[in-house]
Write an enzyme that holds these catalytic residues in place. Structure first.
Site, PDB file in Angstrom:
ATOM      1  CG  ASP A 123      31.564  19.639  55.389  1.00  0.00           C
ATOM      2  OD1 ASP A 123      32.311  19.220  54.721  1.00  0.00           O
ATOM      3  OD2 ASP A 123      31.567  20.624  56.131  1.00  0.00           O
ATOM      4  CE  LYS A 164      33.866  24.028  50.653  1.00  0.00           C
ATOM      5  NZ  LYS A 164      33.894  24.231  51.935  1.00  0.00           N
ATOM      6  CD  GLN A 184      33.910  27.249  54.553  1.00  0.00           C
ATOM      7  OE1 GLN A 184      33.463  26.691  53.343  1.00  0.00           O
ATOM      8  NE2 GLN A 184      35.263  26.696  54.575  1.00  0.00           N
TER       9      GLN A 184
END
Ligand code: NDP
Length: 291
Positions: free
Chosen positions: A120, A53, A97
């Protein structure tokens, strides 16, 4: 039947090149998009995802910073970190994460992220927004699948879409996004009786189970669009999807491979959501409610 293999890498590169232009415009306006990633513990796979990422951010012109914490960190320390990032004007997207260590309350962590920075799309507000057709951020993996279908000019409206898997991060939002586009949607789970009866009736079949190669050629309708979200590492170290590529190739009309299918799209959509968040910040657009 000749199957067209969907090249997720190629579509991802195209989408990134379009969004790079949007990032550059923001940079010229002194609003460099910024993403903060929080990682807790030493999960090897998570560390690789985070590294990927960070690299993808740098390639497209997004500033990124990683906040790493040991596995035994107190949850309050993470909540404090998120609060600081929520108030940081240089950070437009915040990502925690997953998975988090077992002593964490996932829901508390996720709902502490500012709605307008929840790239997200996992915050309960953003889930509700998706359900009601008022999407703030589309969750990255199903968003990537939708963009993949759109770029291949695969029509969704009126099609029977079958989603195998009902997780909060893939199956459920995937079903909602297909529904929003006018598909007739069926969701199958591990409890579904006679799964092949459903999969065989799908015009569009999306599989996200984490069960290596569980969907075989005889479970697929001739000419169907088959999207394989699964990423499974086999004992010999190789990767495979939830679809048995060998037997479905030749039955399906379209098939996304693993690797090189949905995976590159997921990370691309994270970049897009971060740039979108920065665009909104620059334009002073308020999303969500005022806290
Ligand atoms: P989860 O384990 O959270 O969910 C799996 C779902 O599959 C569950 O709803 C489960 O049903 C269902 N399921 C399991 N076995 C069967 C079965 N035999 N028949 C029908 N349904 C079944 O996984 P995720 O959704 O997080 O991930 C799914 C896969 O996608 C994994 O391989 C993961 O690595 C991959 N993935 C890939 C991404 C990408 O970028 N390409 C991103 C995220 C995930 P039940 O609820 O009844 O238990």
């Amino acid at each position: 039947m000749s199957t067209q293999i969907i090249d997720g890498k190629k579509i991802a590169e195209l989408v990134r090149s379009e969004w790079r232009v949007r990032a550059e415009k923001l940079i010229q306006l002194d609003m460099k998009p910024g993403l903060a990633v929080i990682i807790v513990g030493d999960n090897a796979a998570s560390a690789i995802y985070v590294r990927n990422k960070v690299k993808a951010c740098s390639d497209i012109g997004i500033y990124s910073e990683v906040h790493s914490f040991p596995g035994n960190t107190d949850q309050n320390e993470i909540l404090t970190c998120i609060q600081t990032l929520n108030n940081n004007p240089h950070i437009h997207g915040i990502l925690v994460q997953l998975p988090l260590p077992a002593h964490f309350e996932n829901n508390r962590i996720i709902t502490s992220i500012a709605i307008e920075k929840d790239v997200d799309g996992f915050h309960f507000y953003n889930v509700g927004a998706l359900v009601t057709g008022n999407t703030v951020f589309s969750p990255c993996t199903p968003y990537g699948v939708m963009v993949m279908l759109q770029r291949k000019q695969i029509h969704v409206e009126g099609q029977h879409a079958v989603v195998v898997g009902r997780s909060n991060i893939v199956g459920k939002p995937m079903a909602l996004m297909l529904l929003e586009q006018g598909a007739t949607v069926t969701i199958c789970t591990s409890k579904t009786r006679n799964l092949p009866e459903f999969t065989k009736s799908a015009d569009i079949l999306v599989v996200a189970t984490g069960r290596p190669r569980m969907i075989t050629g005889e479970m697929v309708k001739s000419g169907a669009v088959v999207i394989d979200v699964g990423i499974n590492r086999l004992a010999d170290g190789t990767l495979c999807g939830d679809v048995d590529f060998a037997s479905v190739n030749g039955v399906a009309g379209y098939l996304s491979p693993v690797p090189g299918g949905v995976g590159p799209m997921t990370i691309t959509m994270l970049l897009c959501n971060t740039i979108l968040a920065a665009e909104r910040a620059h334009a002073g657009i308020c999303v969500g409610y005022t806290r």
